[in-house]
Design a protein around this motif. Structure first.
Motif, short mmCIF file in Angstrom:
data_model
loop_
_atom_site.label_atom_id
_atom_site.label_comp_id
_atom_site.label_asym_id
_atom_site.label_seq_id
_atom_site.Cartn_x
_atom_site.Cartn_y
_atom_site.Cartn_z
N MET A 1 0.85 -1.20 0.00
CA MET A 1 0.00 0.00 0.00
C MET A 1 0.88 1.24 0.00
SD MET A 1 -2.68 1.38 2.72
CE MET A 1 -4.14 0.42 2.53
N LYS A 2 0.49 2.23 -0.75
CA LYS A 2 1.32 3.43 -0.87
C LYS A 2 0.90 4.48 0.14
CE LYS A 2 3.23 1.50 -4.24
NZ LYS A 2 3.28 0.30 -3.46
N SER B 1 2.99 -3.46 12.92
CA SER B 1 3.83 -4.10 11.90
C SER B 1 4.38 -3.12 10.87
CB SER B 1 3.02 -5.18 11.17
OG SER B 1 1.94 -4.58 10.47
N VAL B 2 3.80 -1.93 10.82
CA VAL B 2 4.22 -0.93 9.82
C VAL B 2 4.66 0.34 10.54
CG1 VAL B 2 2.91 -1.78 7.85
CG2 VAL B 2 1.79 -0.32 9.52
N GLU B 3 5.24 1.27 9.78
CA GLU B 3 5.84 2.45 10.40
C GLU B 3 4.83 3.26 11.22
OE1 GLU B 3 9.29 3.56 7.77
OE2 GLU B 3 8.26 5.47 8.06
N ARG C 1 -9.80 -3.90 3.05
CA ARG C 1 -9.95 -4.47 1.71
C ARG C 1 -8.73 -5.28 1.29
NH1 ARG C 1 -12.17 -0.19 -2.54
NH2 ARG C 1 -10.56 -1.27 -3.71
N ARG C 2 -7.55 -4.72 1.62
CA ARG C 2 -6.32 -5.39 1.21
C ARG C 2 -6.18 -6.76 1.88
NH1 ARG C 2 -1.52 -5.53 3.67
NH2 ARG C 2 0.29 -6.01 2.37
N SER C 3 -6.42 -6.81 3.20
CA SER C 3 -6.22 -8.08 3.89
C SER C 3 -7.28 -9.11 3.48
CB SER C 3 -6.19 -7.90 5.41
OG SER C 3 -7.44 -7.47 5.87
N ASP D 1 7.58 -5.62 5.55
CA ASP D 1 8.67 -4.95 4.84
C ASP D 1 8.65 -5.31 3.35
OD1 ASP D 1 10.91 -3.25 5.07
OD2 ASP D 1 12.25 -4.97 4.88
N ALA D 2 7.46 -5.36 2.77
CA ALA D 2 7.24 -5.71 1.36
C ALA D 2 7.32 -7.22 1.15
CB ALA D 2 8.22 -5.00 0.43
N GLY D 3 6.35 -7.72 0.41
CA GLY D 3 6.32 -9.15 0.11
C GLY D 3 5.66 -9.97 1.20
N THR D 4 4.73 -9.37 1.94
CA THR D 4 4.16 -10.10 3.08
C THR D 4 3.16 -11.18 2.65
OG1 THR D 4 2.43 -8.44 3.38
CG2 THR D 4 4.43 -8.19 4.71
N ARG D 5 2.47 -10.99 1.51
CA ARG D 5 1.51 -12.03 1.12
C ARG D 5 2.26 -13.33 0.78
NH1 ARG D 5 -1.67 -8.95 -3.04
NH2 ARG D 5 -0.71 -7.29 -1.86
N ILE D 6 3.43 -13.17 0.15
CA ILE D 6 4.23 -14.33 -0.23
C ILE D 6 4.89 -14.94 1.02
CG2 ILE D 6 6.40 -14.91 -1.42
CD1 ILE D 6 3.87 -14.78 -3.21
N GLY E 1 12.54 -5.21 -2.10
CA GLY E 1 12.58 -4.71 -0.73
C GLY E 1 11.60 -3.54 -0.61
N LYS E 2 11.55 -2.93 0.58
CA LYS E 2 10.53 -1.91 0.84
C LYS E 2 10.66 -0.70 -0.09
CE LYS E 2 7.07 -0.40 3.39
NZ LYS E 2 6.38 0.21 2.24
N GLU E 3 11.87 -0.15 -0.23
CA GLU E 3 12.03 1.02 -1.10
C GLU E 3 11.71 0.66 -2.54
OE1 GLU E 3 14.44 0.22 1.03
OE2 GLU E 3 14.52 1.94 2.40
#
Ligand code: ADP
Length: 255
Positions: A1-2, A91-93, A102-104, A139-144, A182-184
């Motif tokens: 999510m941005k 879990s996030v900043e 919606r995302r989850s 930190d990006a890639g959490t669904r995987i 990665g996250k960036e």
């Protein structure tokens, strides 16, 4: 999510993500972030897994096959599989609002559909197999990361499956195809394609895409993903073997 101010995937950003042939975190284009998996970490669940992948920290717990409630959801021909992906508020900043969004809900649905393809649900009619995935740090890639952990937890619970599901993403940053964003890279990259497969085969059970690839870039990304998934699969197997070797030693010592 941005977050506000971050660009939409698909556009090239001003942030330089590749310098002197290396990525922003020093990795090569085809390199995974460090991955560590541990099976059987929760004693009250039938199966469980703890996974760290880059900055992601994930717990998966499996219950079942157990009685299916509410009763009207029982299927006389097979087990019901449920999957709950949940991100902890911490879990996030910035604190995330607790509870489903919606995302989850979307991630839970596609992950459940992926696992339904590999679990022998017809062995356990009228029961429920419930998978819970808690993202403790994202930190990006959490669904995987979630589905990779869930698959180990299912195996740890002794649920019969055609095999393990392992996943990995590839994407495009600074016009270059790279493995495991990665996250960036996720925030400022041009494309992100998470894929999960029945490990050891060419069968894709989950594929999504944010941004865009040309046909050649897609082929390149998919090839990187296949290689990445092989490494993920090795770590999954290592974790399961370690748990059961320990278990056997433990049993002998108990006698
Ligand atoms: P994935 O985690 O599978 O890559 P996304 O592409 O939707 O899924 O999310 C990318 C990353 O954005 C997440 O791993 C997480 O680090 C961050 N993120 C997701 N949702 C939120 C949120 N509600 N608040 C802050 N960051 C988030």
């Amino acid at each position: 999510m941005k977050k506000e101010g971050e660009k939409k995937m698909g556009m090239k950003s001003d942030v330089q993500l590749i310098k002197d042939g290396k990525r922003i975190d020093g990795r090569n284009f085809d390199e995974l972030r460090p991955l560590k998996i541990e099976a059987g970490v929760l004693h009250r669940a039938d199966g469980s897994c703890y996974l760290e992948w880059g900055g992601n920290k994930v717990i998966a717990a499996v219950y079942g096959p157990r009685e299916c409630f509410p009763r009207h959801e029982q299927d006389p021909l097979k087990a019901r599989l449920t999957y709950r992906y949940n991100m902890a508020p911490f879990s996030v900043e910035d604190r995330k609002r607790p509870g489903p969004d919606r995302r989850s809900i979307e991630i839970s649905k596609v992950s459940r559909q992926a696992l339904e393809r590999v679990v022998f649900l017809e062995y356990f009619p009228r029961t429920s197999i419930d998978v819970f995935v808690e993202i403790l740090q994202a930190d990006a890639g959490t669904r995987i990361a979630g589905i990779t952990a869930a698959s180990v937890a299912l195996a740890d619970a002794g649920i019969p499956m055609r095999g393990l599901v392992a996943g990995c993403a590839a994407g495009k940053v600074d016009d270059t195809v790279v493995l495991d964003l990665g996250k960036e890279e996720d925030n400022y990259g041009q494309a992100d394609m998470p894929v999960a497969m029945l490990a050891g085969t060419d069968e894709v059970v989950l594929m999504q895409m944010d941004g865009d690839f040309s046909k050649e870039e897609f082929d390149q990304a998919f090839e990187l993903i296949r290689k990445g998934i092989k490494q993920v699969y090795e770590e999954q197997k290592r974790a399961l073997k370690e748990k059961y070797e320990k278990g056997i030693e433990g049993d002998i010592n108990d006698q």
